[in-house]
Write an enzyme that holds these catalytic residues in place. Structure first.
Site, mmCIF file in Angstrom:
data_model
loop_
_atom_site.group_PDB
_atom_site.id
_atom_site.type_symbol
_atom_site.label_atom_id
_atom_site.label_comp_id
_atom_site.label_asym_id
_atom_site.label_seq_id
_atom_site.Cartn_x
_atom_site.Cartn_y
_atom_site.Cartn_z
ATOM 1 C CE LYS A 69 -4.059 -1.810 2.342
ATOM 2 N NZ LYS A 69 -4.857 -2.077 3.524
ATOM 3 C CG MET A 100 -10.106 -2.145 11.645
ATOM 4 S SD MET A 100 -8.746 -1.253 11.973
ATOM 5 C CE MET A 100 -8.485 -1.349 10.676
ATOM 6 C CB ALA A 136 0.883 3.649 16.701
ATOM 7 N N GLY A 137 -0.058 0.904 13.496
ATOM 8 C CA GLY A 137 0.914 0.739 11.968
ATOM 9 C C GLY A 137 0.085 1.314 11.008
ATOM 10 C CB ALA A 188 -3.842 -1.526 9.565
HETATM 11 P P1 ATR Z 1 -0.650 -3.255 9.876
HETATM 12 O O1 ATR Z 1 0.099 -1.931 8.980
HETATM 13 O O2 ATR Z 1 -1.161 -3.987 10.257
HETATM 14 O O3 ATR Z 1 -1.229 -2.211 11.203
HETATM 15 P P2 ATR Z 1 2.441 -2.758 11.364
HETATM 16 O O4 ATR Z 1 2.484 -1.201 10.866
HETATM 17 O O5 ATR Z 1 3.461 -4.182 11.278
HETATM 18 O O6 ATR Z 1 1.100 -3.421 10.207
HETATM 19 O O7 ATR Z 1 1.733 -2.482 13.115
HETATM 20 C C1 ATR Z 1 1.173 -3.747 13.400
HETATM 21 C C2 ATR Z 1 0.345 -2.534 14.392
HETATM 22 O O8 ATR Z 1 0.015 -3.527 15.359
HETATM 23 C C3 ATR Z 1 1.373 -1.643 15.846
HETATM 24 O O9 ATR Z 1 0.947 -0.867 16.191
HETATM 25 C C4 ATR Z 1 1.876 -3.097 16.653
HETATM 26 O O10 ATR Z 1 2.137 -2.002 17.974
HETATM 27 P P3 ATR Z 1 3.628 -1.574 17.999
HETATM 28 O O11 ATR Z 1 4.060 -0.627 16.996
HETATM 29 O O12 ATR Z 1 3.293 -1.189 19.747
HETATM 30 O O13 ATR Z 1 4.813 -2.965 17.555
HETATM 31 C C5 ATR Z 1 0.290 -3.548 17.451
HETATM 32 N N1 ATR Z 1 0.901 -4.730 17.421
HETATM 33 C C6 ATR Z 1 1.150 -6.017 17.027
HETATM 34 N N2 ATR Z 1 1.010 -7.302 18.324
HETATM 35 C C7 ATR Z 1 0.686 -6.504 18.696
HETATM 36 C C8 ATR Z 1 0.425 -7.225 20.599
HETATM 37 N N3 ATR Z 1 0.508 -8.071 20.611
HETATM 38 N N4 ATR Z 1 -0.248 -6.378 21.773
HETATM 39 C C9 ATR Z 1 -0.056 -5.270 21.150
HETATM 40 N N5 ATR Z 1 0.227 -4.460 19.735
HETATM 41 C C10 ATR Z 1 0.613 -4.930 18.884
#
Ligand code: ATR
Length: 283
Positions: free
Chosen positions: A75, A225, A138-139, A141
Site C-alpha cells: 500500500k 478490524m 499505530a501501524g 492499518a
Molecule cells: P499494520 O500495517 O497491520 O498496521 P504494522 O505496521 O506492523 O502492521 O503495525 C502493527 C500494529 O500492531 C502496531 O501498532 C503494533 O504495535 P507496536 O507499534 O508497538 O509494534 C501493534 N501490535 C502488534 N502486536 C501487538 C500485540 N501483541 N499487542 C499490542 N500491540 C500489538
C-alpha cells in the site's frame, strides 16, 4: 448495417495485488457486486513478489487493466507510484485503490477508512460524531483509517499503542483534523470510551493488549478490524458486556464497495453481499 464488433463482449479487467494473496476475499466480493449491478468485469488475485510491484502494475496496465486493489505489503509503494491521490489517500500515506485513467495516469485512493465508517454507520447504526473513540495500534492499518474517522468529528480520538511514541507521532500527524492524542496502554485506566477499534496486529497472533475493565461504556461498541473468527479482543468485549461487538468483515465489503464505485460509478448493495459472505465463511 451493424458492425460486427458491436457484439464483441467487452470485459474490464480488475485485480487485487498483494503477498500473500491466495486467501483474499476481494475477487469473490467484486464478482458478487458485478453480478448484482450487471457490470461486465473480471477480477482476479495477483500474487506479487516483494520488489516486483511497479513492474506488476505496469504489466497490468499494458494488458488494458482498469483498476487495482492493493493490499499488504504494497500500500505504501502504491502511494509512491501513483500520479495523483485523493486527500484521504494523501493523509493515510497508503493507497488501496488504483484507477487507470484514460490519459494513462494512475489515480490512487484509500477506501479503508470510509469502509470502516460506513460499516459502523450503516450496519451497526453507530454514529462517531461527538463520541469518545479509542483506536488501538499505530501501524499502517491505524494510519489508513484515521482521516475518515476524524472527518466524522468525534469528541475525542485517542490512539493507544504498545510503543507509545508511535501513537504520539500519529496523533501529531493528524492533529489538524480534530481532537486527537496518543498514549501507551498504561494511561487508559481513568478513561471511558464509546467506541474502541482494534487496528493492531495482535489478533493475528491470538493476542490481546492489556486493557483495563470499565474501558468501554455500557452502550458502547468494540470493533476488530480482523475477521474470520472470534478474536481475543471480541471475547474480551463480550466478557465486559459491551453492547455492540463487530468484526472487520463489513469493513472489507464496504471498502470494496467504495473501490467499485470509484471504478464503475455504481454503488452495490453491500448488505446483500455481506449476508452471502457471512454464510460462506460461517462467521
Ligand atoms: P499494520 O500495517 O497491520 O498496521 P504494522 O505496521 O506492523 O502492521 O503495525 C502493527 C500494529 O500492531 C502496531 O501498532 C503494533 O504495535 P507496536 O507499534 O508497538 O509494534 C501493534 N501490535 C502488534 N502486536 C501487538 C500485540 N501483541 N499487542 C499490542 N500491540 C500489538
Amino acid at each position: 448495417m451493424t458492425d460486427i464488433f458491436d457484439f464483441e463482449p467487452r470485459i474490464d479487467e480488475y485485480a487485487v495485488m498483494g503477498n500473500p494473496i491466495q486467501h483474499s476475499k476481494s475477487p469473490r466480493i467484486h464478482m458478487l457486486f458485478a453480478e448484482q449491478t450487471r457490470q461486465s468485469i473480471r477480477y482476479t488475485a495477483i500474487q506479487v513478489d516483494v520488489g516486483g510491484f511497479k513492474q506488476a502494475v505496469g504489466n497490468f496496465a499494458a494488458n488494458k487493466g482498469k483498476g487495482l486493489n492493493i493490499t499488504v505489503p504494497f500500500k505504501e509503494e502504491a502511494w509512491a507510484l501513483v500520479d495523483t491521490r485523493s486527500d484521504r489517500a494523501e493523509r493515510a500515506g497508503a493507497v488501496n485503490t488504483i484507477k487507470f485513467l484514460d490519459n494513462g495516469q494512475l489515480y490512487g485512493d484509500n477506501t479503508d477508512g470510509i469502509g470502516l465508517v460506513n460499516d459502523l454507520k450503516s450496519h451497526y447504526q453507530i454514529e462517531i460524531k461527538n463520541k469518545q473513540v479509542l483506536l488501538m495500534g499505530a501501524g499502517g492499518a491505524a494510519r489508513g483509517v484515521l482521516a475518515p474517522l476524524l472527518d466524522e468529528q468525534p469528541a475525542a480520538m485517542v490512539v493507544v499503542n504498545r510503543t507509545p511514541g508511535k501513537a504520539k507521532e500519529l496523533a501529531e500527524h493528524f492533529a489538524g483534523l480534530g481532537n486527537i492524542s496518543g498514549c501507551g496502554y498504561e494511561h487508559l485506566t481513568a478513561q471511558r470510551f464509546d467506541i474502541v477499534i482494534n487496528a493492531t496486529a495482535a489478533s493475528l497472533h491470538g493476542e490481546l493488549p492489556a486493557l483495563p475493565d470499565q474501558l468501554v461504556s455500557a452502550e458502547g461498541c468494540c470493533y476488530d478490524m480482523m475477521y474470520g473468527q472470534q478474536t481475543p479482543f471480541m471475547q474480551w468485549a463480550a466478557q465486559q458486556g459491551v453492547k455492540t461487538i463487530a468484526d472487520g468483515l463489513g469493513m472489507l465489503v464496504e471498502q470494496a464497495a467504495e473501490s467499485f464505485y470509484i471504478w464503475r460509478n455504481v454503488r452495490p448493495d453491500t448488505r446483500l453481499v455481506l449476508d452471502v459472505l457471512r454464510k460462506e465463511l460461517a462467521v
